[in-house]
Design a protein around this motif. Sequence first.
Motif, PDB file in Angstrom:
ATOM      1  N   ARG A 247       0.793  -1.295   0.080  1.00 56.93           N
ATOM      2  CA  ARG A 247       0.000  -0.015  -0.124  1.00 56.93           C
ATOM      3  C   ARG A 247       0.944   1.276  -0.123  1.00 56.93           C
TER       4      ARG A 247
ATOM      5  N   ARG B 228       2.369   1.690  -3.460  1.00 63.39           N
ATOM      6  CA  ARG B 228       1.271   2.145  -4.358  1.00 63.39           C
ATOM      7  C   ARG B 228       1.211   3.647  -4.176  1.00 63.39           C
ATOM      8  N   ARG B 229       1.253   3.990  -2.926  1.00 63.01           N
ATOM      9  CA  ARG B 229       0.799   5.418  -2.532  1.00 63.01           C
ATOM     10  C   ARG B 229       2.327   6.489  -2.972  1.00 63.01           C
TER      11      ARG B 229
ATOM     12  N   HIS C 111       2.242   7.354  -6.721  1.00 58.75           N
ATOM     13  CA  HIS C 111       1.572   8.462  -7.238  1.00 58.75           C
ATOM     14  C   HIS C 111       2.136   9.910  -7.034  1.00 58.75           C
TER      15      HIS C 111
END
Length: 144
Positions: free
Chosen positions: A21, A24-25, A28
């Motif tokens: 997680r 993934r963040r 961005h």
Amino acid sequence: MPEMSEDDLLAVSQLRSSAMRLARRLRHQRVEESLSPTEMGVLGTLARCGKATPGELARREHVQPPSMTRIIAMLEEKGLVRREPHQEDRRQVVVSSTEQAEEILNESRRRRNAWLAGLAEGLDEEEWERLKAAAPVLYKLANL
């Protein structure tokens, strides 16, 4: 390593889920939207390891050599890498990053570090100390 207890298995599951997680963040927080994660990975590998042949880059990035050839061509077209003749084997080329690529990587690291530091501000002092102590272990796991 001995057999894992239920607590150990839970910790492994939480570590996996959290790492995925968080990664993934972090993705961005990109600086250059026109570059794919794979292209950024190649630039990062060149920054860490220095010049490399396309074959070496393909192995390090876990892609097939023809795919790496296409990635290098796209990065070269964008002015982010250059190809030079291999000093020992004239049949090969060596790929290196350009100043522009280094600027993109530096800005990307700065932005991601700032974002992560902002998240860390939400931790209490004890959590922050535990996280700092865990950082070298996480680094080791990521590079095994």
